[in-house]
Design a protein around this motif. Structure first.
Motif, PDB file in Angstrom:
ATOM      1  N   SER A  16      12.338  -3.781   9.132  1.00  0.00           N
ATOM      2  CA  SER A  16      12.635  -4.098  10.536  1.00  0.00           C
ATOM      3  C   SER A  16      11.642  -3.423  11.472  1.00  0.00           C
ATOM      4  N   VAL A  17      11.318  -2.167  11.199  1.00  0.00           N
ATOM      5  CA  VAL A  17      10.372  -1.418  12.033  1.00  0.00           C
ATOM      6  C   VAL A  17       9.001  -2.089  12.038  1.00  0.00           C
ATOM      7  N   ILE A  18       8.504  -2.448  10.860  1.00  0.00           N
ATOM      8  CA  ILE A  18       7.168  -3.041  10.752  1.00  0.00           C
ATOM      9  C   ILE A  18       7.158  -4.456  11.318  1.00  0.00           C
ATOM     10  N   ASP A  19       8.223  -5.205  11.078  1.00  0.00           N
ATOM     11  CA  ASP A  19       8.338  -6.558  11.641  1.00  0.00           C
ATOM     12  C   ASP A  19       8.273  -6.530  13.167  1.00  0.00           C
ATOM     13  N   GLU A  20       9.027  -5.636  13.767  1.00  0.00           N
ATOM     14  CA  GLU A  20       9.063  -5.543  15.225  1.00  0.00           C
ATOM     15  C   GLU A  20       7.714  -5.157  15.814  1.00  0.00           C
ATOM     16  N   ALA A  21       6.905  -4.435  15.033  1.00  0.00           N
ATOM     17  CA  ALA A  21       5.581  -4.027  15.498  1.00  0.00           C
ATOM     18  C   ALA A  21       4.535  -5.118  15.288  1.00  0.00           C
ATOM     19  N   GLY A  22       4.906  -6.193  14.601  1.00  0.00           N
ATOM     20  CA  GLY A  22       3.971  -7.282  14.356  1.00  0.00           C
ATOM     21  C   GLY A  22       3.192  -7.160  13.071  1.00  0.00           C
ATOM     22  N   GLY A  23       3.466  -6.118  12.277  1.00  0.00           N
ATOM     23  CA  GLY A  23       2.783  -5.953  11.003  1.00  0.00           C
ATOM     24  C   GLY A  23       3.422  -6.774   9.905  1.00  0.00           C
ATOM     25  N   THR A  24       2.861  -6.681   8.721  1.00  0.00           N
ATOM     26  CA  THR A  24       3.405  -7.380   7.557  1.00  0.00           C
ATOM     27  C   THR A  24       4.021  -6.352   6.614  1.00  0.00           C
ATOM     28  N   PRO A  25       5.353  -6.291   6.550  1.00  0.00           N
ATOM     29  CA  PRO A  25       6.003  -5.298   5.681  1.00  0.00           C
ATOM     30  C   PRO A  25       6.002  -5.731   4.219  1.00  0.00           C
ATOM     31  N   LEU A  26       5.539  -4.851   3.352  1.00  0.00           N
ATOM     32  CA  LEU A  26       5.548  -5.089   1.918  1.00  0.00           C
ATOM     33  C   LEU A  26       6.141  -3.864   1.229  1.00  0.00           C
ATOM     34  N   THR A  27       6.778  -4.073   0.113  1.00  0.00           N
ATOM     35  CA  THR A  27       7.312  -2.953  -0.657  1.00  0.00           C
ATOM     36  C   THR A  27       6.839  -3.077  -2.092  1.00  0.00           C
ATOM     37  N   ALA A  28       6.683  -1.937  -2.733  1.00  0.00           N
ATOM     38  CA  ALA A  28       6.299  -1.939  -4.142  1.00  0.00           C
ATOM     39  C   ALA A  28       6.915  -0.729  -4.821  1.00  0.00           C
ATOM     40  N   LEU A  36       5.676  -5.655  -6.687  1.00  0.00           N
ATOM     41  CA  LEU A  36       5.460  -5.780  -5.242  1.00  0.00           C
ATOM     42  C   LEU A  36       6.150  -7.019  -4.703  1.00  0.00           C
ATOM     43  N   ALA A  37       6.695  -6.915  -3.488  1.00  0.00           N
ATOM     44  CA  ALA A  37       7.371  -8.057  -2.876  1.00  0.00           C
ATOM     45  C   ALA A  37       7.175  -8.034  -1.365  1.00  0.00           C
ATOM     46  N   GLY A  38       7.354  -9.209  -0.773  1.00  0.00           N
ATOM     47  CA  GLY A  38       7.228  -9.364   0.674  1.00  0.00           C
ATOM     48  C   GLY A  38       6.489 -10.642   1.002  1.00  0.00           C
ATOM     49  N   SER A  39       6.730 -11.176   2.191  1.00  0.00           N
ATOM     50  CA  SER A  39       6.042 -12.395   2.620  1.00  0.00           C
ATOM     51  C   SER A  39       4.566 -12.108   2.857  1.00  0.00           C
ATOM     52  N   ASP A  40       3.742 -13.103   2.635  1.00  0.00           N
ATOM     53  CA  ASP A  40       2.290 -12.983   2.875  1.00  0.00           C
ATOM     54  C   ASP A  40       1.688 -11.820   2.098  1.00  0.00           C
ATOM     55  N   SER A  41       2.051 -11.736   0.834  1.00  0.00           N
ATOM     56  CA  SER A  41       1.585 -10.606   0.023  1.00  0.00           C
ATOM     57  C   SER A  41       0.351 -10.919  -0.812  1.00  0.00           C
ATOM     58  N   GLU A  42      -0.095 -12.177  -0.811  1.00  0.00           N
ATOM     59  CA  GLU A  42      -1.150 -12.590  -1.739  1.00  0.00           C
ATOM     60  C   GLU A  42      -2.422 -11.764  -1.598  1.00  0.00           C
ATOM     61  N   ALA A  43      -2.865 -11.561  -0.348  1.00  0.00           N
ATOM     62  CA  ALA A  43      -4.113 -10.822  -0.143  1.00  0.00           C
ATOM     63  C   ALA A  43      -3.988  -9.380  -0.609  1.00  0.00           C
ATOM     64  N   THR A  44      -2.842  -8.767  -0.346  1.00  0.00           N
ATOM     65  CA  THR A  44      -2.643  -7.382  -0.760  1.00  0.00           C
ATOM     66  C   THR A  44      -2.571  -7.278  -2.277  1.00  0.00           C
ATOM     67  N   VAL A  45      -1.923  -8.232  -2.913  1.00  0.00           N
ATOM     68  CA  VAL A  45      -1.876  -8.257  -4.378  1.00  0.00           C
ATOM     69  C   VAL A  45      -3.291  -8.347  -4.935  1.00  0.00           C
ATOM     70  N   GLU A  46      -4.134  -9.183  -4.300  1.00  0.00           N
ATOM     71  CA  GLU A  46      -5.515  -9.338  -4.758  1.00  0.00           C
ATOM     72  C   GLU A  46      -6.292  -8.028  -4.613  1.00  0.00           C
ATOM     73  N   ILE A  47      -6.079  -7.358  -3.498  1.00  0.00           N
ATOM     74  CA  ILE A  47      -6.770  -6.084  -3.267  1.00  0.00           C
ATOM     75  C   ILE A  47      -6.369  -5.050  -4.317  1.00  0.00           C
ATOM     76  N   LEU A  48      -5.080  -4.885  -4.513  1.00  0.00           N
ATOM     77  CA  LEU A  48      -4.593  -3.887  -5.461  1.00  0.00           C
ATOM     78  C   LEU A  48      -5.048  -4.210  -6.877  1.00  0.00           C
ATOM     79  N   SER A  49      -5.053  -5.476  -7.216  1.00  0.00           N
ATOM     80  CA  SER A  49      -5.513  -5.886  -8.544  1.00  0.00           C
ATOM     81  C   SER A  49      -7.010  -5.628  -8.713  1.00  0.00           C
ATOM     82  N   SER A  50      -7.766  -5.804  -7.622  1.00  0.00           N
ATOM     83  CA  SER A  50      -9.216  -5.661  -7.701  1.00  0.00           C
ATOM     84  C   SER A  50      -9.654  -4.227  -7.958  1.00  0.00           C
ATOM     85  N   VAL A  51      -8.777  -3.252  -7.663  1.00  0.00           N
ATOM     86  CA  VAL A  51      -9.146  -1.862  -7.921  1.00  0.00           C
ATOM     87  C   VAL A  51      -8.581  -1.364  -9.256  1.00  0.00           C
ATOM     88  N   GLY A  52      -7.937  -2.270 -10.001  1.00  0.00           N
ATOM     89  CA  GLY A  52      -7.513  -1.929 -11.347  1.00  0.00           C
ATOM     90  C   GLY A  52      -6.040  -1.710 -11.557  1.00  0.00           C
TER      91      GLY A  52
END
Length: 302
Positions: A122-134, A151-167
């Motif tokens: 709720s805090v991150i949503d209200e600030a306009g960010g994208t909240p993700l949890t893992a 990991l879960a949350g809406s619009d998570s694809e890019a973050t999943v790609e980033i985390l995967s890219s570092v191993g």
């Protein structure tokens, strides 16, 4: 008058792997492991703890930046990862939120309950960010693909790609941010609960001078079958043998109490077997056994 920061975010980039800098709130075991993984992948790292000045003095890696505040950490990075103690997780989100750009991911990696997760979302949503949890499954100190993230949350694809890219080994659990939190809580319940059971078993065993022998005997317990298979079978065959095993468990109680020890887990195990014996539960799968244990496990009125 306040304005929302307008910076390039992960979603704006052609490739998520091109992220320039991530921010870490918390620099313990998890924060340090993540920092080294991102640095090795050529991604800049900024960190923040409760004592930024002390952190600056203690850091030996000059490639790691130290932010002046939670807001500035968000403003100078494209992805913020929170890895702090559970008690401070919500406060950290509240402090970071004002610095988030529209759509900027905020990834909570803390061991927190689904209800606490909802507050952070709720805090991150209200600030306009994208909240993700893992949830981190296992030890972050293992590093690389040995660190599994759910990991879960809406619009998570890019973050999943980033985390995967570092191993990191990342499992996308969908849009519901409560799922990783709940999985982590139940995993923790089991793994931390084993410590209580180990203490209850080995303390009286040591009084008998048999602690090493007991450990040696237990070493092969899960050698022949995976843990999940062992647990399912253990639950499914308990109703059939509950009454007989009650007698054995009472003998165990005597063995433990003779040298002056108590064993709360043993007492609950006796109640569990008594419940299944009295209800004449059938072994129609482990879920049916769990349902038969409602009188033993559920709080009154639930």
């Amino acid at each position: 008058l306040t304005t929302t920061p307008t910076r390039m975010t992960i979603a704006d980039r052609d490739s998520a792997a091109r992220i320039d800098r991530i921010g870490l709130v918390g620099y313990g075991e998890v924060g340090q492991a993540l920092a080294q993984m991102f640095l090795a992948a050529g991604v800049g790292v900024s960190v923040l703890t409760r004592s930024p000045e002390r952190l600056r003095e203690s850091l030996t890696d000059e490639s790691i930046g130290v932010a002046d505040s939670h807001r500035s950490l968000a403003e100078e990075t494209e992805l913020v990862i929170s890895c702090v103690w559970p008690e401070t997780a919500v406060t950290v989100a509240e402090q970071v939120a004002p610095g988030l750009a529209d759509g900027q991911p905020y990834l909570d990696l803390n061991s927190i309950a689904p209800e606490t997760t909802d507050r952070i979302v709720s805090v991150i949503d209200e600030a306009g960010g994208t909240p993700l949890t893992a949830a981190i499954m296992g030890s972050a100190a293992a590093g690389g693909n040995d660190v599994r993230l759910v990991l879960a949350g809406s619009d998570s694809e890019a973050t999943v790609e980033i985390l995967s890219s570092v191993g990191l080994a990342v499992e996308d659990a969908g849009d519901d941010p409560e799922r990783p939190a709940a999985i982590k809580m139940f995993r923790s319940m089991f793994t931390k609960g084993l410590r209580q059971l180990a203490a209850e078993t080995l303390a009286p065993a040591a009084a008998y001078g048999l602690h090493e022998e007991v450990l040696a005997d237990l070493s092969g317990l899960f050698a022949e079958r995976p843990v999940d298979e062992w647990l399912r079978d253990a639950l499914e065959n308990t109703p059939e043998h509950a009454e007989r095993r009650l007698g054995e468990l009472r003998e165990v109680r005597t063995t433990v109490s003779d040298p002056g020890f108590r064993a709360p887990t043993l007492e609950e195990s006796i109640k569990l077997h008594k419940c299944l014996a009295e209800t004449k539960a059938r072994s129609d799968g482990y879920l049916a056994v769990l349902h038969a244990l409602d009188p033993h496990l559920k709080r009154e009125g639930r």
